[in-house]
Design a protein around this motif. Structure first.
Motif, PDB file in Angstrom:
ATOM      1  N   MET A  17      11.896  36.760 -29.634  1.00 37.02           N
ATOM      2  CA  MET A  17      13.302  36.675 -29.216  1.00 37.02           C
ATOM      3  C   MET A  17      13.475  37.376 -27.860  1.00 37.02           C
ATOM      4  N   ARG A  18      14.223  36.754 -26.979  1.00 41.20           N
ATOM      5  CA  ARG A  18      14.441  37.315 -25.656  1.00 41.20           C
ATOM      6  C   ARG A  18      15.230  38.614 -25.749  1.00 41.20           C
ATOM      7  N   PRO A  19      14.779  39.700 -25.080  1.00 40.84           N
ATOM      8  CA  PRO A  19      15.553  40.941 -25.091  1.00 40.84           C
ATOM      9  C   PRO A  19      16.925  40.721 -24.469  1.00 40.84           C
ATOM     10  N   LEU A  20      17.914  41.471 -24.950  1.00 41.29           N
ATOM     11  CA  LEU A  20      19.294  41.221 -24.563  1.00 41.29           C
ATOM     12  C   LEU A  20      20.029  42.535 -24.297  1.00 41.29           C
ATOM     13  N   VAL A  21      20.862  42.520 -23.260  1.00 38.28           N
ATOM     14  CA  VAL A  21      21.759  43.631 -22.958  1.00 38.28           C
ATOM     15  C   VAL A  21      23.190  43.119 -23.065  1.00 38.28           C
ATOM     16  N   HIS A  22      24.027  43.839 -23.790  1.00 43.94           N
ATOM     17  CA  HIS A  22      25.447  43.512 -23.889  1.00 43.94           C
ATOM     18  C   HIS A  22      26.203  44.355 -22.857  1.00 43.94           C
ATOM     19  N   VAL A  23      26.815  43.704 -21.882  1.00 42.28           N
ATOM     20  CA  VAL A  23      27.647  44.399 -20.906  1.00 42.28           C
ATOM     21  C   VAL A  23      29.078  44.380 -21.429  1.00 42.28           C
ATOM     22  N   VAL A  24      29.592  45.548 -21.771  1.00 41.04           N
ATOM     23  CA  VAL A  24      30.886  45.652 -22.441  1.00 41.04           C
ATOM     24  C   VAL A  24      31.908  46.318 -21.522  1.00 41.04           C
ATOM     25  N   GLY A  25      33.076  45.691 -21.410  1.00 43.98           N
ATOM     26  CA  GLY A  25      34.178  46.302 -20.682  1.00 43.98           C
ATOM     27  C   GLY A  25      34.859  47.341 -21.552  1.00 43.98           C
ATOM     28  N   GLY A  65      33.949  42.362 -14.679  1.00 46.89           N
ATOM     29  CA  GLY A  65      34.004  41.404 -13.578  1.00 46.89           C
ATOM     30  C   GLY A  65      34.876  41.829 -12.414  1.00 46.89           C
ATOM     31  N   LEU A  66      35.447  43.035 -12.466  1.00 44.24           N
ATOM     32  CA  LEU A  66      36.356  43.466 -11.407  1.00 44.24           C
ATOM     33  C   LEU A  66      35.927  44.828 -10.865  1.00 44.24           C
ATOM     34  N   TYR A  67      35.541  44.847  -9.606  1.00 44.04           N
ATOM     35  CA  TYR A  67      35.119  46.074  -8.920  1.00 44.04           C
ATOM     36  C   TYR A  67      34.052  46.843  -9.693  1.00 44.04           C
ATOM     37  N   GLY A  68      33.100  46.107 -10.245  1.00 48.72           N
ATOM     38  CA  GLY A  68      31.989  46.725 -10.948  1.00 48.72           C
ATOM     39  C   GLY A  68      30.666  46.211 -10.411  1.00 48.72           C
ATOM     40  N   THR A  69      29.598  46.503 -11.120  1.00 46.20           N
ATOM     41  CA  THR A  69      28.256  46.124 -10.678  1.00 46.20           C
ATOM     42  C   THR A  69      27.666  45.035 -11.574  1.00 46.20           C
ATOM     43  N   LEU A  70      28.535  44.254 -12.197  1.00 51.49           N
ATOM     44  CA  LEU A  70      28.065  43.226 -13.128  1.00 51.49           C
ATOM     45  C   LEU A  70      27.066  42.284 -12.480  1.00 51.49           C
ATOM     46  N   LEU A  71      27.412  41.723 -11.337  1.00 52.23           N
ATOM     47  CA  LEU A  71      26.575  40.692 -10.734  1.00 52.23           C
ATOM     48  C   LEU A  71      25.183  41.208 -10.405  1.00 52.23           C
ATOM     49  N   GLU A  72      25.103  42.363  -9.744  1.00 52.33           N
ATOM     50  CA  GLU A  72      23.787  42.865  -9.338  1.00 52.33           C
ATOM     51  C   GLU A  72      22.945  43.286 -10.545  1.00 52.33           C
ATOM     52  N   GLU A  73      23.582  43.869 -11.565  1.00 57.75           N
ATOM     53  CA  GLU A  73      22.828  44.252 -12.747  1.00 57.75           C
ATOM     54  C   GLU A  73      22.351  43.021 -13.513  1.00 57.75           C
ATOM     55  N   LYS A  74      23.216  42.028 -13.636  1.00 54.64           N
ATOM     56  CA  LYS A  74      22.855  40.809 -14.363  1.00 54.64           C
ATOM     57  C   LYS A  74      21.701  40.078 -13.678  1.00 54.64           C
ATOM     58  N   GLU A  75      21.786  39.944 -12.359  1.00 52.46           N
ATOM     59  CA  GLU A  75      20.718  39.247 -11.633  1.00 52.46           C
ATOM     60  C   GLU A  75      19.384  39.980 -11.766  1.00 52.46           C
ATOM     61  N   ALA A  76      19.419  41.300 -11.675  1.00 59.01           N
ATOM     62  CA  ALA A  76      18.176  42.076 -11.753  1.00 59.01           C
ATOM     63  C   ALA A  76      17.585  42.029 -13.162  1.00 59.01           C
ATOM     64  N   LEU A  77      18.434  42.095 -14.173  1.00 59.34           N
ATOM     65  CA  LEU A  77      17.929  42.030 -15.545  1.00 59.34           C
ATOM     66  C   LEU A  77      17.344  40.656 -15.859  1.00 59.34           C
ATOM     67  N   GLU A  78      18.028  39.612 -15.441  1.00 54.46           N
ATOM     68  CA  GLU A  78      17.526  38.267 -15.701  1.00 54.46           C
ATOM     69  C   GLU A  78      16.209  38.013 -14.979  1.00 54.46           C
ATOM     70  N   ALA A  79      16.030  38.617 -13.812  1.00 57.59           N
ATOM     71  CA  ALA A  79      14.764  38.483 -13.088  1.00 57.59           C
ATOM     72  C   ALA A  79      13.615  39.134 -13.854  1.00 57.59           C
ATOM     73  N   GLY A 111      16.057  49.431 -14.846  1.00 58.37           N
ATOM     74  CA  GLY A 111      14.810  49.793 -15.510  1.00 58.37           C
ATOM     75  C   GLY A 111      15.033  50.332 -16.911  1.00 58.37           C
ATOM     76  N   VAL A 112      16.008  51.226 -17.052  1.00 61.58           N
ATOM     77  CA  VAL A 112      16.314  51.796 -18.366  1.00 61.58           C
ATOM     78  C   VAL A 112      16.818  50.719 -19.319  1.00 61.58           C
ATOM     79  N   LEU A 113      17.737  49.878 -18.851  1.00 61.86           N
ATOM     80  CA  LEU A 113      18.294  48.827 -19.714  1.00 61.86           C
ATOM     81  C   LEU A 113      17.211  47.845 -20.159  1.00 61.86           C
ATOM     82  N   ALA A 114      16.334  47.447 -19.250  1.00 61.46           N
ATOM     83  CA  ALA A 114      15.272  46.505 -19.593  1.00 61.46           C
ATOM     84  C   ALA A 114      14.315  47.113 -20.617  1.00 61.46           C
ATOM     85  N   GLU A 115      13.948  48.367 -20.410  1.00 58.97           N
ATOM     86  CA  GLU A 115      13.033  49.038 -21.345  1.00 58.97           C
ATOM     87  C   GLU A 115      13.653  49.148 -22.735  1.00 58.97           C
ATOM     88  N   GLU A 116      14.922  49.548 -22.782  1.00 60.43           N
ATOM     89  CA  GLU A 116      15.568  49.702 -24.078  1.00 60.43           C
ATOM     90  C   GLU A 116      15.775  48.354 -24.761  1.00 60.43           C
TER      91      GLU A 116
END
Length: 247
Positions: A1-9, A87-101, A66-71
């Protein structure tokens, strides 16, 4: 199963303003990475009693990812808790792109942003029939520039409600620029400091009063005529307005 991170507001800080889904994920989480500068750890401990908590406020993007991917690879529910809405004034996009990579999936759970929490606290609306039908989220360019035409001064106009973030240290500058843009000095301003948190302060003033407010971080401003609209009635519930549910 693909590892998953839940980004919660996490909302503005009040645990009761979390979504049901966000609260469930925190309650079941094995690991939570949160922004300690904006979300109180005391409240979080009650929401995530089983989780290992780690504060991200001193970390850079590479460390966070790195921490999120490891966990996530270790299994269990892993939550990246953002303040407000991710999705507003946060780091969602950069974190999501890096994790998916790195082969890690990302699921996003929205949250209540401070502007909506502030308007609700004051019992006011950001829109009003025949007064204001548009809302713009913006901020002053300070250490990080704002793209041309997207700062508060460029967006200011009658009938548009401005939600101004990340500008709490510059109330005098904000007031000056909005009045230079043509807004009258008596234009209503709703301000909220630490909305939804301990030490919360909410008040209603105008642009001239805004210039006299103290400079304080974690303050959001709502500006516009909708904040003092009275007697406004939409056509939707007017007896003469017909639609498919009421003829």
């Amino acid at each position: 199963m693909r590892p998953l991170v839940h980004v919660v507001g996490g909302g503005p800080g009040d645990p009761e303003l979390l979504t049901v889904k966000g609260a469930r994920l925190l309650g079941e989480a094995r690991f939570v990475l949160y922004t300690g500068s904006l979300f109180p750890e005391g409240a979080l401990r009650g929401l995530a009693p089983r989780a290992v908590l780690q504060d991200s406020k001193g970390m850079v993007l590479e460390e966070i990812v790195g921490v999120l991917a490891e966990e996530a690879r270790r299994g269990g529910i892993v939550v990246r808790l953002h303040s407000g809405d991710p999705g507003l004034y946060g780091t969602l996009l950069e974190e999501k792109e890096a994790l998916e990579a790195l082969g890690v999936g990302v699921e996003v759970v929205p949250g209540v942003t401070a502007a909506f929490a502030l308007a609700a606290k004051a019992g006011l609306s950001l829109t009003a029939p025949e007064v204001a039908q548009a809302v713009a989220f913006t901020r002053l360019g300070v250490r990080t520039p704002v793209p041309e035409g997207q700062d508060p001064k460029a967006l200011a106009r009658r009938g548009l409600t401005l939600a101004v973030y990340l500008s709490g240290m510059h109330p005098k500058r904000l007031a000056r620029e909005l009045m230079e843009a043509g807004l009258p000095g008596d234009t209503p301003v709703l301000y909220g400091h630490k909305v939804g948190q301990a030490g919360e302060e909410v008040g209603l003033t105008d642009l001239e009063g805004l210039a006299r407010l103290p400079a304080r971080d974690t303050t959001v401003y709502l500006v516009g005529e909708a904040l003092r609209a009275k007697g406004a009635r939409s056509r939707l519930y007017d007896p003469s307005f017909r639609h498919r549910y009421r003829r």
